[in-house]
Design an enzyme around this catalytic site. Structure first.
Site, PDB file in Angstrom:
ATOM      1  N   LYS A 148     -29.331  40.537 -58.055  1.00  0.00           N
ATOM      2  CA  LYS A 148     -29.674  39.105 -58.150  1.00  0.00           C
ATOM      3  C   LYS A 148     -28.622  38.346 -58.961  1.00  0.00           C
ATOM      4  O   LYS A 148     -28.246  37.229 -58.607  1.00  0.00           O
ATOM      5  CB  LYS A 148     -31.060  38.939 -58.783  1.00  0.00           C
ATOM      6  CG  LYS A 148     -31.551  37.500 -58.808  1.00  0.00           C
ATOM      7  CD  LYS A 148     -32.987  37.410 -59.307  1.00  0.00           C
ATOM      8  CE  LYS A 148     -33.574  36.029 -59.062  1.00  0.00           C
ATOM      9  NZ  LYS A 148     -33.165  35.007 -60.011  1.00  0.00           N
ATOM     10  N   ARG A 191     -43.145  38.135 -66.638  1.00  0.00           N
ATOM     11  CA  ARG A 191     -42.318  39.004 -67.488  1.00  0.00           C
ATOM     12  C   ARG A 191     -43.044  39.494 -68.735  1.00  0.00           C
ATOM     13  O   ARG A 191     -42.702  40.559 -69.275  1.00  0.00           O
ATOM     14  CB  ARG A 191     -41.019  38.279 -67.869  1.00  0.00           C
ATOM     15  CG  ARG A 191     -40.062  38.197 -66.703  1.00  0.00           C
ATOM     16  CD  ARG A 191     -38.794  37.452 -67.016  1.00  0.00           C
ATOM     17  NE  ARG A 191     -37.791  37.717 -65.988  1.00  0.00           N
ATOM     18  CZ  ARG A 191     -36.624  37.087 -65.891  1.00  0.00           C
ATOM     19  NH1 ARG A 191     -36.312  36.136 -66.763  1.00  0.00           N
ATOM     20  NH2 ARG A 191     -35.780  37.399 -64.939  1.00  0.00           N
ATOM     21  N   GLN A 241     -35.525  23.677 -65.018  1.00  0.00           N
ATOM     22  CA  GLN A 241     -34.724  23.530 -63.798  1.00  0.00           C
ATOM     23  C   GLN A 241     -35.111  22.283 -63.000  1.00  0.00           C
ATOM     24  O   GLN A 241     -34.295  21.759 -62.245  1.00  0.00           O
ATOM     25  CB  GLN A 241     -34.861  24.778 -62.928  1.00  0.00           C
ATOM     26  CG  GLN A 241     -34.285  26.032 -63.586  1.00  0.00           C
ATOM     27  CD  GLN A 241     -34.583  27.296 -62.799  1.00  0.00           C
ATOM     28  OE1 GLN A 241     -35.092  27.240 -61.681  1.00  0.00           O
ATOM     29  NE2 GLN A 241     -34.279  28.445 -63.379  1.00  0.00           N
ATOM     30  N   ASP A 268     -34.285  34.166 -71.250  1.00  0.00           N
ATOM     31  CA  ASP A 268     -33.794  35.227 -70.355  1.00  0.00           C
ATOM     32  C   ASP A 268     -33.423  36.484 -71.134  1.00  0.00           C
ATOM     33  O   ASP A 268     -33.244  37.555 -70.543  1.00  0.00           O
ATOM     34  CB  ASP A 268     -32.568  34.759 -69.545  1.00  0.00           C
ATOM     35  CG  ASP A 268     -32.973  33.867 -68.378  1.00  0.00           C
ATOM     36  OD1 ASP A 268     -34.182  33.631 -68.182  1.00  0.00           O
ATOM     37  OD2 ASP A 268     -32.070  33.392 -67.661  1.00  0.00           O
ATOM     38  N   ASN A 278     -34.903  34.689 -54.183  1.00  0.00           N
ATOM     39  CA  ASN A 278     -35.769  34.496 -55.355  1.00  0.00           C
ATOM     40  C   ASN A 278     -34.980  33.800 -56.454  1.00  0.00           C
ATOM     41  O   ASN A 278     -35.127  34.099 -57.639  1.00  0.00           O
ATOM     42  CB  ASN A 278     -36.338  35.831 -55.856  1.00  0.00           C
ATOM     43  CG  ASN A 278     -37.484  35.604 -56.843  1.00  0.00           C
ATOM     44  OD1 ASN A 278     -37.949  34.477 -57.020  1.00  0.00           O
ATOM     45  ND2 ASN A 278     -37.928  36.659 -57.487  1.00  0.00           N
ATOM     46  N   ASP A 289     -27.989  35.420 -56.124  1.00  0.00           N
ATOM     47  CA  ASP A 289     -28.365  34.029 -56.459  1.00  0.00           C
ATOM     48  C   ASP A 289     -27.273  33.012 -56.121  1.00  0.00           C
ATOM     49  O   ASP A 289     -27.580  31.880 -55.756  1.00  0.00           O
ATOM     50  CB  ASP A 289     -28.709  33.914 -57.949  1.00  0.00           C
ATOM     51  CG  ASP A 289     -30.142  34.327 -58.241  1.00  0.00           C
ATOM     52  OD1 ASP A 289     -30.762  34.995 -57.378  1.00  0.00           O
ATOM     53  OD2 ASP A 289     -30.654  33.998 -59.335  1.00  0.00           O
ATOM     54  N   SER A 326     -36.499  25.840 -72.507  1.00  0.00           N
ATOM     55  CA  SER A 326     -35.128  26.243 -72.143  1.00  0.00           C
ATOM     56  C   SER A 326     -34.111  25.118 -72.331  1.00  0.00           C
ATOM     57  O   SER A 326     -33.241  24.892 -71.491  1.00  0.00           O
ATOM     58  CB  SER A 326     -35.100  26.730 -70.677  1.00  0.00           C
ATOM     59  OG  SER A 326     -35.936  27.842 -70.496  1.00  0.00           O
ATOM     60  N   ARG A 352     -43.584  30.568 -57.057  1.00  0.00           N
ATOM     61  CA  ARG A 352     -42.868  29.939 -58.186  1.00  0.00           C
ATOM     62  C   ARG A 352     -42.973  28.416 -58.064  1.00  0.00           C
ATOM     63  O   ARG A 352     -42.727  27.837 -57.008  1.00  0.00           O
ATOM     64  CB  ARG A 352     -41.409  30.421 -58.232  1.00  0.00           C
ATOM     65  CG  ARG A 352     -41.334  31.937 -58.474  1.00  0.00           C
ATOM     66  CD  ARG A 352     -39.927  32.406 -58.737  1.00  0.00           C
ATOM     67  NE  ARG A 352     -39.401  31.878 -59.995  1.00  0.00           N
ATOM     68  CZ  ARG A 352     -38.159  32.060 -60.409  1.00  0.00           C
ATOM     69  NH1 ARG A 352     -37.312  32.762 -59.665  1.00  0.00           N
ATOM     70  NH2 ARG A 352     -37.755  31.558 -61.543  1.00  0.00           N
ATOM     71  N   HIS A 362     -34.267  41.807 -61.881  1.00  0.00           N
ATOM     72  CA  HIS A 362     -32.992  42.296 -62.397  1.00  0.00           C
ATOM     73  C   HIS A 362     -32.997  42.520 -63.899  1.00  0.00           C
ATOM     74  O   HIS A 362     -32.445  43.482 -64.419  1.00  0.00           O
ATOM     75  CB  HIS A 362     -31.885  41.315 -62.004  1.00  0.00           C
ATOM     76  CG  HIS A 362     -32.161  39.884 -62.398  1.00  0.00           C
ATOM     77  ND1 HIS A 362     -31.191  39.030 -62.824  1.00  0.00           N
ATOM     78  CD2 HIS A 362     -33.317  39.152 -62.458  1.00  0.00           C
ATOM     79  CE1 HIS A 362     -31.716  37.855 -63.104  1.00  0.00           C
ATOM     80  NE2 HIS A 362     -33.005  37.902 -62.877  1.00  0.00           N
ATOM     81  N   ARG A 363     -33.647  41.597 -64.639  1.00  0.00           N
ATOM     82  CA  ARG A 363     -33.587  41.725 -66.109  1.00  0.00           C
ATOM     83  C   ARG A 363     -34.473  42.860 -66.625  1.00  0.00           C
ATOM     84  O   ARG A 363     -34.208  43.413 -67.700  1.00  0.00           O
ATOM     85  CB  ARG A 363     -33.925  40.394 -66.785  1.00  0.00           C
ATOM     86  CG  ARG A 363     -32.957  39.303 -66.382  1.00  0.00           C
ATOM     87  CD  ARG A 363     -32.859  38.153 -67.330  1.00  0.00           C
ATOM     88  NE  ARG A 363     -32.126  37.077 -66.689  1.00  0.00           N
ATOM     89  CZ  ARG A 363     -30.790  37.066 -66.515  1.00  0.00           C
ATOM     90  NH1 ARG A 363     -30.054  38.060 -66.974  1.00  0.00           N
ATOM     91  NH2 ARG A 363     -30.210  36.055 -65.897  1.00  0.00           N
ATOM     92  N   GLU A 379     -39.095  35.826 -62.091  1.00  0.00           N
ATOM     93  CA  GLU A 379     -39.022  36.793 -61.002  1.00  0.00           C
ATOM     94  C   GLU A 379     -40.324  37.588 -60.895  1.00  0.00           C
ATOM     95  O   GLU A 379     -40.715  38.055 -59.831  1.00  0.00           O
ATOM     96  CB  GLU A 379     -37.844  37.735 -61.215  1.00  0.00           C
ATOM     97  CG  GLU A 379     -36.488  37.131 -60.903  1.00  0.00           C
ATOM     98  CD  GLU A 379     -35.950  36.216 -61.992  1.00  0.00           C
ATOM     99  OE1 GLU A 379     -36.733  35.700 -62.823  1.00  0.00           O
ATOM    100  OE2 GLU A 379     -34.724  35.999 -62.007  1.00  0.00           O
TER     101      GLU A 379
HETATM  102  O1  LIG Z   1     -31.092  26.175 -65.425  1.00  0.00           O
HETATM  103  C1  LIG Z   1     -30.807  27.370 -65.395  1.00  0.00           C
HETATM  104  O2  LIG Z   1     -29.700  27.789 -64.981  1.00  0.00           O
HETATM  105  C2  LIG Z   1     -31.814  28.346 -65.846  1.00  0.00           C
HETATM  106  C3  LIG Z   1     -32.876  27.949 -66.612  1.00  0.00           C
HETATM  107  C4  LIG Z   1     -33.891  28.891 -67.123  1.00  0.00           C
HETATM  108  O3  LIG Z   1     -35.065  28.704 -66.381  1.00  0.00           O
HETATM  109  P1  LIG Z   1     -36.357  27.830 -66.901  1.00  0.00           P
HETATM  110  O4  LIG Z   1     -35.899  26.489 -67.209  1.00  0.00           O
HETATM  111  O5  LIG Z   1     -37.278  27.918 -65.725  1.00  0.00           O
HETATM  112  O6  LIG Z   1     -36.871  28.545 -68.121  1.00  0.00           O
HETATM  113  C5  LIG Z   1     -33.436  30.330 -67.015  1.00  0.00           C
HETATM  114  O7  LIG Z   1     -34.515  31.204 -67.190  1.00  0.00           O
HETATM  115  C6  LIG Z   1     -32.809  30.623 -65.670  1.00  0.00           C
HETATM  116  O8  LIG Z   1     -32.376  31.969 -65.569  1.00  0.00           O
HETATM  117  C7  LIG Z   1     -31.602  29.749 -65.454  1.00  0.00           C
HETATM  118  C1  LIG Z   2     -35.261  33.366 -64.411  1.00  0.00           C
HETATM  119  C2  LIG Z   2     -34.116  33.693 -63.840  1.00  0.00           C
HETATM  120  O1  LIG Z   2     -33.602  33.135 -62.732  1.00  0.00           O
HETATM  121  P1  LIG Z   2     -34.086  31.947 -61.775  1.00  0.00           P
HETATM  122  O2  LIG Z   2     -35.162  31.176 -62.457  1.00  0.00           O
HETATM  123  O3  LIG Z   2     -32.851  31.139 -61.536  1.00  0.00           O
HETATM  124  O4  LIG Z   2     -34.577  32.621 -60.533  1.00  0.00           O
HETATM  125  C3  LIG Z   2     -33.238  34.723 -64.456  1.00  0.00           C
HETATM  126  O5  LIG Z   2     -32.076  34.862 -64.012  1.00  0.00           O
HETATM  127  O6  LIG Z   2     -33.666  35.425 -65.376  1.00  0.00           O
END
Ligand SMILES: O=C(O)C1=C[C@@H](OP(=O)(O)O)[C@@H](O)[C@H](O)C1
Ligand SMILES: C=C(OP(=O)(O)O)C(=O)O
Length: 429
Positions: free
Chosen positions: A415, A348, A176, A317, A98, A54, A202, A128, A389-390, A345
């Site tokens: 990842k 889940r 995000q 996560d 990803n 990543d 989140s 996504r 990965h998780r 990913e």
């Molecule tokens: O902003 C970030 O670094 C993240 C926000 C989260 O995603 P969501 O906001 O889509 O839940 C998390 O699951 C991801 O691993 C990292």
């Molecule tokens: C959701 C995850 O990552 P990302 O959304 O950044 O792909 C994660 O790392 O669990």
């Protein structure tokens, strides 16, 4: 990157762990710091940076738009030569793998530049969502679209800077979108107000975004994580230390909960800016002892675990880590309010339900979570990991106690945690 076998059977620990460990740098902090350092003018040095799939796609993305990014892997240090919004490249193909953060953060970042930028990833990335971010960017003067009209990548941005103004952005699919926007907005031409539509998922990741922005000189005001005002002003290049990854630490805390004994994660403590350190609070509710200091957290297991009923929206996560621990508890565990993890990913919730059932657990799947009924004894099983990965790291912790847990495609840990299997081995010493 290490070489990985096609599958890996995790054997139970010979004795409860007594281990101190330092996990690698935070993915979320590394990718934020890379973006913000890229938007600053001048040289920034990031210490303790994560080196994984990543963060590599993020660093490659910055290079593709013309920035110099030097990663010293031995020293875990990255040097970035930022150039504000004046990226040298006028055209670039960005491969995001990803990595959700890379897709969302870079889409917003390239919008402040000039030129034609196309972002694409692995097949799952084409499922996504990104449409709500594109809508917001277009409200602020961008020309950003989903190439196939799916609301997902590939994304094409015909960039000529962002004007600023007012935009709403949806908060209930992924935080995000908002993080990406906020980090890019100091490089817009005018001031901007962003308002979150719907419930924000989140939330701690938005606090983390504001924290990294502030560290690079852009402190922005917000009202209750709902309305954000961002003034155009440059970021200041600097040396920035990245914390160890709190989500990665969850697997080691879970190991103590499942196998008994004590695990200390160093470099993560009460001052952490990562929401996922809150995972240990849940282990405490389940019956573990937790010792928190400024510079480390220790989880001690051994006492009987009890199932809990918990809203994990803020720390989703770690849902899969908690599900693994729940297999060893007395009574059911209910995980609520995480519908958004169906867009990660893999789906889940569905993946967890399928794999927990293989181990003999009863599972009620809900649109926004699941209830896990632990089995009397855990059945041996081959665990599919869905290129997630998780899934691999969470189910590995089950094998530390139960016989016959085989993890398929263990290499998917790359990842965010290429050295995971090696570090897991440290629990045996
Ligand atoms: O902003 C970030 O670094 C993240 C926000 C989260 O995603 P969501 O906001 O889509 O839940 C998390 O699951 C991801 O691993 C990292
Ligand atoms: C959701 C995850 O990552 P990302 O959304 O950044 O792909 C994660 O790392 O669990």
């Amino acid at each position: 990157m290490p070489e990985y076998p096609a599958e890996l059977t995790v054997s139970p620990l010979p004795h409860p762990p007594e281990t101190r460990i330092r996990v690698p740098g935070s993915k979320s902090l590394t990718n934020r710091a890379l973006v913000v350092a890229g938007l600053a003018r001048g040289r920034s040095t990031l210490t303790g940076a994560l080196d994984s799939d990543d963060t590599r796609v993020m660093a490659e993305g910055l290079r593709a738009i013309g920035l110099a990014v030097e990663h010293d892997r031995e020293a875990a240090t990255v040097v970035v030569e930022g150039c504000g919004r004046h990226f040298p490249a006028r055209e670039a193909e960005l491969f995001v793998g990803n990595s959700g953060t890379t897709l969302r953060f870079l889409t917003a970042m390239v919008s402040v530049g000039r030129g034609t930028f196309r972002l694409d990833g692995v097949p799952r990335m084409r499922e996504r969502p990104v449409a709500d971010l594109l809508l917001a960017l277009n409200r602020l003067g961008a020309d950003a679209r989903s190439e196939l009209g799916t609301g997902c990548p590939p994304v094409v941005v015909q960039a000529d800077g962002l004007d600023g103004g007012f935009a709403e952005v949806r908060g209930d699919v992924s935080s995000q979108f908002l993080s990406g926007l906020l980090m890019a907005l100091p490089c817009a031409k005018g001031p901007t107000t962003v308002e979150v539509q719907g419930t924000l998922v989140s939330k701690p990741y938005i606090a983390m975004t504001l924290d990294v922005m502030a560290a690079f000189g852009r402190r922005i005001s917000n009202r209750d994580f709902k309305r954000f005002n961002v003034e155009p002003a440059p970021y200041t290049a600097r040396t920035y230390a990245i914390e160890p990854d709190a989500s990665a630490a969850s697997y080691f805390f879970a190991a103590a909960a499942i196998a008994g004994g004590s695990v200390t994660v160093e470099g993560l403590g009460t001052g952490s800016i990562q929401g996922d350190v809150g995972f240990v609070d849940l282990l405490e509710h389940m019956g573990c002892a937790v010792d928190r200091s400024k510079s480390s957290i220790t989880v001690t297991g051994g006492a009987p675990l009890v199932g809990i009923d918990v809203d994990m929206n803020a720390i989703s996560d770690t849902v899969m880590t908690l599900a693994a621990v729940a297999l060893f508890a007395h009574g059911p565990t209910r995980i609520r309010n995480v519908a958004h993890i169906r867009h990660k990913e893999t789906d889940r919730i569905a993946a967890l339900a399928a794999e927990l059932r293989k181990l003999g657990a009863g599972v009620d799947e809900h649109p926004d979570g699941l209830v896990i009924f632990p089995p009397d004894s855990i059945a041996p099983a081959r665990i599919a990991t869905y290129d997630d990965h998780r899934m691999a790291m969470s189910f590995a912790t089950v094998g530390l106690k139960a016989e016959g847990v085989t993890i398929e495609d263990p290499g998917c840990v790359a990842k965010t945690y290429p050295g995971f299997w090696e570090d897991l081995g440290k629990l045996r010493r």
